[in-house]
Write a protein that holds these residues in place. Structure first.
Motif, PDB file in Angstrom:
ATOM      1  N   ALA A  32       0.838  -1.196   0.000  1.00  0.00           N
ATOM      2  CA  ALA A  32       0.000   0.000   0.000  1.00  0.00           C
ATOM      3  C   ALA A  32       0.873   1.246   0.000  1.00  0.00           C
ATOM      4  O   ALA A  32       1.839   1.345   0.765  1.00  0.00           O
ATOM      5  CB  ALA A  32      -0.914   0.011   1.222  1.00  0.00           C
ATOM      6  N   THR A  33       0.502   2.190  -0.850  1.00  0.00           N
ATOM      7  CA  THR A  33       1.155   3.496  -0.885  1.00  0.00           C
ATOM      8  C   THR A  33       0.117   4.547  -0.522  1.00  0.00           C
ATOM      9  O   THR A  33      -0.920   4.659  -1.186  1.00  0.00           O
ATOM     10  CB  THR A  33       1.719   3.801  -2.283  1.00  0.00           C
ATOM     11  OG1 THR A  33       2.680   2.807  -2.627  1.00  0.00           O
ATOM     12  CG2 THR A  33       2.383   5.175  -2.306  1.00  0.00           C
ATOM     13  N   VAL A  34       0.380   5.290   0.555  1.00  0.00           N
ATOM     14  CA  VAL A  34      -0.556   6.303   1.032  1.00  0.00           C
ATOM     15  C   VAL A  34      -0.106   7.669   0.525  1.00  0.00           C
ATOM     16  O   VAL A  34       1.037   8.081   0.760  1.00  0.00           O
ATOM     17  CB  VAL A  34      -0.630   6.318   2.569  1.00  0.00           C
ATOM     18  CG1 VAL A  34      -1.669   7.344   3.038  1.00  0.00           C
ATOM     19  CG2 VAL A  34      -0.973   4.937   3.109  1.00  0.00           C
ATOM     20  N   LEU A  35      -1.004   8.384  -0.135  1.00  0.00           N
ATOM     21  CA  LEU A  35      -0.732   9.703  -0.680  1.00  0.00           C
ATOM     22  C   LEU A  35      -1.483  10.748   0.148  1.00  0.00           C
ATOM     23  O   LEU A  35      -2.715  10.765   0.170  1.00  0.00           O
ATOM     24  CB  LEU A  35      -1.174   9.787  -2.140  1.00  0.00           C
ATOM     25  CG  LEU A  35      -0.636   8.688  -3.074  1.00  0.00           C
ATOM     26  CD1 LEU A  35      -1.189   8.879  -4.480  1.00  0.00           C
ATOM     27  CD2 LEU A  35       0.883   8.686  -3.084  1.00  0.00           C
ATOM     28  N   GLU A  36      -0.741  11.591   0.843  1.00  0.00           N
ATOM     29  CA  GLU A  36      -1.322  12.617   1.706  1.00  0.00           C
ATOM     30  C   GLU A  36      -1.015  13.999   1.132  1.00  0.00           C
ATOM     31  O   GLU A  36       0.136  14.307   0.823  1.00  0.00           O
ATOM     32  CB  GLU A  36      -0.759  12.497   3.123  1.00  0.00           C
ATOM     33  CG  GLU A  36      -1.030  13.668   4.054  1.00  0.00           C
ATOM     34  CD  GLU A  36      -2.506  14.006   4.192  1.00  0.00           C
ATOM     35  OE1 GLU A  36      -2.817  15.202   4.274  1.00  0.00           O
ATOM     36  OE2 GLU A  36      -3.344  13.072   4.212  1.00  0.00           O
ATOM     37  N   ARG A  37      -2.034  14.825   1.008  1.00  0.00           N
ATOM     38  CA  ARG A  37      -1.851  16.141   0.397  1.00  0.00           C
ATOM     39  C   ARG A  37      -1.065  17.106   1.290  1.00  0.00           C
ATOM     40  O   ARG A  37      -0.371  17.993   0.794  1.00  0.00           O
ATOM     41  CB  ARG A  37      -3.206  16.740   0.025  1.00  0.00           C
ATOM     42  CG  ARG A  37      -4.064  17.153   1.179  1.00  0.00           C
ATOM     43  CD  ARG A  37      -5.410  17.711   0.717  1.00  0.00           C
ATOM     44  NE  ARG A  37      -5.240  18.846  -0.164  1.00  0.00           N
ATOM     45  CZ  ARG A  37      -5.580  18.868  -1.449  1.00  0.00           C
ATOM     46  NH1 ARG A  37      -6.138  17.802  -2.011  1.00  0.00           N
ATOM     47  NH2 ARG A  37      -5.389  19.942  -2.190  1.00  0.00           N
ATOM     48  N   HIS A 133       1.578  14.973  -1.474  1.00  0.00           N
ATOM     49  CA  HIS A 133       1.116  14.356  -2.720  1.00  0.00           C
ATOM     50  C   HIS A 133      -0.401  14.603  -2.840  1.00  0.00           C
ATOM     51  O   HIS A 133      -1.208  13.794  -2.379  1.00  0.00           O
ATOM     52  CB  HIS A 133       1.399  12.858  -2.748  1.00  0.00           C
ATOM     53  CG  HIS A 133       2.814  12.506  -3.102  1.00  0.00           C
ATOM     54  ND1 HIS A 133       3.893  12.925  -2.360  1.00  0.00           N
ATOM     55  CD2 HIS A 133       3.313  11.768  -4.127  1.00  0.00           C
ATOM     56  CE1 HIS A 133       5.007  12.454  -2.908  1.00  0.00           C
ATOM     57  NE2 HIS A 133       4.682  11.757  -3.982  1.00  0.00           N
ATOM     58  N   ALA A 134      -0.763  15.737  -3.400  1.00  0.00           N
ATOM     59  CA  ALA A 134      -2.178  16.102  -3.530  1.00  0.00           C
ATOM     60  C   ALA A 134      -2.776  15.444  -4.767  1.00  0.00           C
ATOM     61  O   ALA A 134      -2.340  15.696  -5.893  1.00  0.00           O
ATOM     62  CB  ALA A 134      -2.319  17.616  -3.622  1.00  0.00           C
ATOM     63  N   VAL A 135      -3.788  14.618  -4.556  1.00  0.00           N
ATOM     64  CA  VAL A 135      -4.447  13.891  -5.640  1.00  0.00           C
ATOM     65  C   VAL A 135      -5.658  14.681  -6.122  1.00  0.00           C
ATOM     66  O   VAL A 135      -6.478  15.132  -5.309  1.00  0.00           O
ATOM     67  CB  VAL A 135      -4.859  12.481  -5.183  1.00  0.00           C
ATOM     68  CG1 VAL A 135      -5.671  11.780  -6.264  1.00  0.00           C
ATOM     69  CG2 VAL A 135      -3.623  11.664  -4.821  1.00  0.00           C
TER      70      VAL A 135
END
Length: 411
Positions: A32-37, A133-135
């Motif tokens: 799992a890769t967690v992308l947090e803004r 890392h803003a999606v």
């Protein structure tokens, strides 16, 4: 691409739900890769309530022991008539409650739930945590899915979980239902060092004072070192507000009709901040091919049943469970997750709304009838009323659960 051990899962959002989802997937054998803004992983806010169903989920995630170490195990939920100052109902949380539901009821600082999840993710070799890392959306095809970042970069995986909250960018693309619904309810929050609280006002319970279109709740958090205060008013607010500072006098004036004991507690508060509560209606389908929603992105709810974080934790556990079943196709796995969680999440949303309108904020004759109804319930009756939410271990909704009414609302 088949759903086999070793899938790459992209989790959008590094809050409680996102971290729980990543940890659950990793414990099921995936990456799992967690992308947090935000620039770093941190949880803002103050108090949060954890019913036994939350602890069942935390145990399944392997962090239950650490959260318990930080928690305050409350002995009672008490609803007060905010006009008369009388006790409307009390639900003991020891003895029969813990025996029936297999876990305690606790209150924690949000950070005391977030940090154990964050630490467990950092320690697990199957989890990568990427801040800043803003999606803004996603793309998918037969070979995989890609989170699209605000700077144009992409992060690829086999499936993507949108756990990016009530204003989810992933939901915006998946559902396209616009901004959240403004409830018209404004909440004011602060915390007080317990050393500043007079001895006669300290109690190991969650106490809620219910009045006409308002309520005030307080309980200890942070291992008992802080007192959490939250005062809510149904003022018809029409614009979303998130954490704005407000003058102390404004809060005191809004709730000047509190009974003396509650007013003394309210007057201890300072550095108040305010939010206008938002939610969304029921969503039956929160899956799009290789993409699924989780937590507030899927089923945001008002705070009144104290189940928002609990539902996100349950989502994460069910997600890990279905990922561990080695379904033949990714889409089949996510559909199964949606099927298990749909009705239970909708039930929690419904209860949360009904409690505010039918239990807490009523006035006059309706308040008198509420008090009579609640006082007529036996201890066993009270446990029956909270069992559909507090007692779940499988995290799906039993078919026999009936629609909520006043007697169901309980706490």
């Amino acid at each position: 691409m088949g759903a086999t051990i070793g899938m790459d899962i992209v989790v959008v959002g590094g809050g409680i739900g996102g971290l729980a989802a990543a940890l659950s997937a990793a414990r099921a054998g995936h990456r799992a890769t967690v992308l947090e803004r935000a620039p770093s992983f941190q949880e803002l806010g103050a108090g949060i309530q954890l019913a036994p169903n939350a602890f069942h989920a935390l145990d399944a995630l392997g962090v239950g022991v650490e959260v318990r170490r930080r928690a305050v195990f409350t002995e009672e939920l008490r609803l007060m008539d905010g006009v008369s100052g009388d006790v409307a109902v009390s639900l003991p949380l020891t003895g029969a409650y813990r025996k029936r539901f297999g876990n305690p009821y606790a209150v924690v600082h949000r950070g005391d739930l977030f940090q154990p999840l964050l630490q467990a993710c950092r320690q697990h070799p199957g989890v990568d945590l990427l801040a800043d890392h803003a999606v803004v959306g996603y793309e998918q095809d037969a070979d995989g899915v890609r989170a699209v970042l605000a700077d144009g970069r992409q992060v690829a995986g086999d499936l993507l979980i949108g756990a990016d909250g009530i204003r989810s960018a992933v939901r915006g693309q998946l559902v396209g239902d616009g901004p959240p619904r403004v409830s018209g309810h404004t909440i004011y929050r602060c915390v007080v060092p317990m050393g500043e609280v007079p001895e006669d006002l300290r109690a190991n319970r969650v106490t809620l004072w219910a009045g006409p279109k308002w309520h005030f709740v307080h309980y200890p958090i942070a291992r008992g070192e802080l007192l959490n205060l939250a005062a809510t008013v149904d003022d018809g607010a029409s614009r979303a507000v998130v954490g704005d500072p407000v003058p102390t006098d404004r809060v005191r004036n809004l709730f000047h009709r509190l009974p003396p004991v509650a007013r003394r507690l309210l007057h201890l508060g300072r550095d108040w901040r305010t939010w206008v509560l938002c939610d969304r209606g029921r969503l039956d389908r929160w899956v799009d091919g290789r993409v699924a929603l989780l937590g507030d992105a899927a089923h945001p709810m008002l705070q009144y049943a104290a189940q928002g974080a609990c539902m996100a934790l349950e989502d994460a556990v069910v997600l890990g469970r279905v990922l561990g079943e080695h379904a033949a196709e990714v889409t089949t796995t996510l559909e199964r997750y949606n099927d298990v969680r749909r009705e239970r999440a909708a039930f929690a949303q419904h209860v949360s709304t009904e409690i505010g309108t039918q239990l807490y904020h009523v006035a006059g004759e309706e308040a008198r009838q509420r008090n009579e109804m609640l006082r007529a319930l036996s201890p066993s009756d009270l446990l029956d009323r909270v069992a559909p939410l507090h007692g779940s271990r499988g995290f799906g909704l039993p078919a026999a659960t009936r629609p909520v009414d006043l007697a169901d609302a309980g706490h």
